[in-house]
Design an enzyme around this catalytic site. Structure first.
Site, mmCIF file in Angstrom:
data_model
loop_
_atom_site.group_PDB
_atom_site.id
_atom_site.type_symbol
_atom_site.label_atom_id
_atom_site.label_comp_id
_atom_site.label_asym_id
_atom_site.label_seq_id
_atom_site.Cartn_x
_atom_site.Cartn_y
_atom_site.Cartn_z
ATOM 1 N N GLY A 227 -12.484 -11.960 21.855
ATOM 2 C CA GLY A 227 -13.707 -11.333 20.661
ATOM 3 C C GLY A 227 -13.531 -10.063 20.894
ATOM 4 O O GLY A 227 -12.676 -9.182 22.080
ATOM 5 N N ASP A 228 -14.218 -9.077 19.664
ATOM 6 C CA ASP A 228 -14.332 -7.892 20.254
ATOM 7 C C ASP A 228 -15.906 -7.832 21.149
ATOM 8 O O ASP A 228 -16.517 -7.643 20.201
ATOM 9 C CB ASP A 228 -14.297 -7.333 19.105
ATOM 10 N N PHE A 229 -15.741 -6.882 22.334
ATOM 11 C CA PHE A 229 -17.425 -6.582 22.613
ATOM 12 C C PHE A 229 -18.131 -5.717 22.183
ATOM 13 O O PHE A 229 -19.246 -5.741 21.895
ATOM 14 C CB PHE A 229 -16.965 -7.181 23.617
ATOM 15 N N HIS A 247 -16.049 3.381 31.555
ATOM 16 C CA HIS A 247 -15.848 4.852 32.450
ATOM 17 C C HIS A 247 -14.183 4.988 31.035
ATOM 18 O O HIS A 247 -14.067 6.065 30.995
ATOM 19 C CB HIS A 247 -15.330 4.724 33.136
HETATM 20 C C1 LIG Z 1 -10.001 -1.505 32.733
HETATM 21 S S1 LIG Z 1 -9.546 -3.145 32.163
HETATM 22 C C2 LIG Z 1 -11.002 -4.128 32.563
HETATM 23 C C3 LIG Z 1 -10.413 -5.029 33.236
HETATM 24 C C4 LIG Z 1 -12.047 -6.629 34.432
HETATM 25 N N1 LIG Z 1 -13.245 -6.058 33.825
HETATM 26 C C5 LIG Z 1 -11.778 -5.910 35.573
HETATM 27 O O1 LIG Z 1 -12.379 -4.522 36.108
HETATM 28 O O2 LIG Z 1 -10.941 -6.407 36.349
HETATM 29 C C6 LIG Z 1 -10.785 -3.598 30.955
HETATM 30 C C7 LIG Z 1 -10.725 -4.455 29.636
HETATM 31 O O3 LIG Z 1 -11.344 -4.143 28.729
HETATM 32 C C8 LIG Z 1 -10.589 -5.469 27.991
HETATM 33 N N2 LIG Z 1 -11.214 -4.755 26.477
HETATM 34 C C9 LIG Z 1 -10.822 -3.285 26.049
HETATM 35 N N3 LIG Z 1 -11.514 -3.207 24.169
HETATM 36 C C10 LIG Z 1 -11.876 -4.583 24.504
HETATM 37 C C11 LIG Z 1 -12.171 -4.977 23.015
HETATM 38 N N4 LIG Z 1 -12.966 -4.129 22.262
HETATM 39 N N5 LIG Z 1 -13.429 -6.089 23.496
HETATM 40 C C12 LIG Z 1 -12.653 -7.397 24.784
HETATM 41 N N6 LIG Z 1 -12.344 -7.105 25.927
HETATM 42 C C13 LIG Z 1 -11.735 -5.198 25.611
HETATM 43 C C14 LIG Z 1 -8.915 -4.779 27.819
HETATM 44 O O4 LIG Z 1 -8.313 -5.942 27.419
HETATM 45 C C15 LIG Z 1 -9.078 -4.799 29.191
HETATM 46 O O5 LIG Z 1 -8.645 -6.356 30.393
#
Ligand SMILES: C[S@@+](CC[C@H](N)C(=O)[O-])C[C@H]1O[C@@H](n2cnc3c(N)ncnc32)[C@H](O)[C@@H]1O
Length: 331
Positions: A227-229, A247
């Site tokens: 999903g898209d958060f 961030h």
């Molecule tokens: C910096 S990573 C952090 C991953 C995890 N929370 C951690 O700290 O190990 C950011 C994550 O957000 C996910 N992400 C980015 N945009 C997103 C969206 N619109 N919906 C869902 N997930 C998303 C990316 O795929 C990625 O895995």
């Protein structure tokens, strides 16, 4: 020398700082060549190490000299090269994947346009690769693997610390929003056996998270949702975790996401944000460097000071209750 072992001559200190580029590149090369993995079982002489890592011995010796100077490797006479405690961290499954990512061209190249990002406030990554980071990763599986492996390596320590530091005993269901490949939920659900989890991710990471949770025997307790958060946050939870998420985004977008999380957990719920805080003085601090990484990768995304975080929470209808250090911090 001053008390940090640095030369009193500013030109010497500046040259050492500029040499940081070569040090980071050497460490990353060592990780991608698998030097720590080869030396893990025990010391090796140059020729043996060169054969195992498929390197040209004289060139490898030049790299090893730098690794010895940086206290990653020891050279023991008659024995060969051995890992130091820090060098052992460059193995795969520890911080090796993070070190490999740091020097991989898709993440390293945009840094050459840091000055452009500082002028424009925009992402050098998007300019260099033609797409914002997460859209680019959706279309480049190999780089996405490198990226997620690096994030896992970086997050593991904090995930473990959070699982210990937060009392999940009164909680029955927790959501990890943008939970990557499940690193955090694996730690939290393992530590708190009564707890159920839900993880929201983009398709490729969600698939890998599902597999990782299954390998950890936790798939029955975790619902992994593609999903898209920005469109939906699961509503049937008491705690929402955003680890290394906001961030990457500007303030209005982060407020929107925090607000969705607030609505998801309801009036008695908790939103946990796991992220570095910019220190109030001008100390050398890893968060300031990560903040530049955010500028290069994500443009307006940035690390925040505690008062900025408090304002963000308040704009989303949340109250910042407390900030707890999870790791000792890196200076
Ligand atoms: C910096 S990573 C952090 C991953 C995890 N929370 C951690 O700290 O190990 C950011 C994550 O957000 C996910 N992400 C980015 N945009 C997103 C969206 N619109 N919906 C869902 N997930 C998303 C990316 O795929 C990625 O895995």
């Amino acid at each position: 020398m001053n008390d940090r072992g640095e030369s009193p001559d500013p030109a010497d200190r500046l040259l050492v700082l500029l040499g940081g580029k070569w040090v980071a590149a050497a460490i990353s090369a060592a990780a991608s060549l698998g030097i720590a993995d080869a030396l893990g079982p025990g010391p090796l002489r140059l020729e043996e190490l060169a054969a195992r890592t498929r390197c040209q011995p004289q060139a490898l010796e030049r790299l090893m000299r730098v690794l010895v100077g940086e206290d990653l490797v020891r050279e023991e006479s008659g024995v060969g090269y051995a890992l130091t405690e820090m060098g052992a961290l460059l193995a795969r499954g520890r911080l090796g994947e993070l070190a490999t990512f740091v020097g991989s061209p898709f993440s390293w190249d945009p840094w050459s346009a840091l000055a452009d990002s500082v002028r424009s406030g925009e992402s050098a990554f998007a300019k260099r690769h033609g797409l914002p980071l997460f859209d680019y990763l959706d279309h480049h599986g190999d780089q996405a693997d490198l990226y997620h492996a690096a994030i896992d390596a970086f997050s593991k320590r904090e995930a473990r610390a959070l699982a210990e530091a937060f009392d999940f005993s009164p909680v029955s269901r927790v959501a990890d929003i943008g939970g990557g490949r499940g690193t955090l939920l694996i730690e939290v659900l393992s530590r708190w056996p009564h707890l159920e989890g839900v993880l929201v991710e983009r398709p490729a990471a969600a698939e890998q998270a599902r597999a990782a949770l299954a390998r950890a025997g936790l798939d029955q307790r975790c619902d992994t949702r593609v999903g898209d958060f920005f469109e939906s946050v699961p509503g049937d939870v008491e705690v929402c975790i955003l680890m290394h998420i906001i961030h990457s985004w500007d303030d209005p977008t982060s407020i929107d996401l925090l607000d969705r999380c607030r609505q998801a957990v309801g009036p008695d719920g908790t939103v946990l944000v796991v992220e570095g805080l910019v220190v109030p003085d001008g100390r050398r601090d890893l968060t300031n460097l990560l903040d530049l990484e955010m500028l290069v990768l994500c443009g307006p995304g940035h690390e925040r000071r505690k008062p900025e975080m408090r304002r963000l929470f308040s704009a989303a209808g949340l109250k910042l209750e407390r900030a707890v250090p999870l790791t000792a911090g890196v200076r």
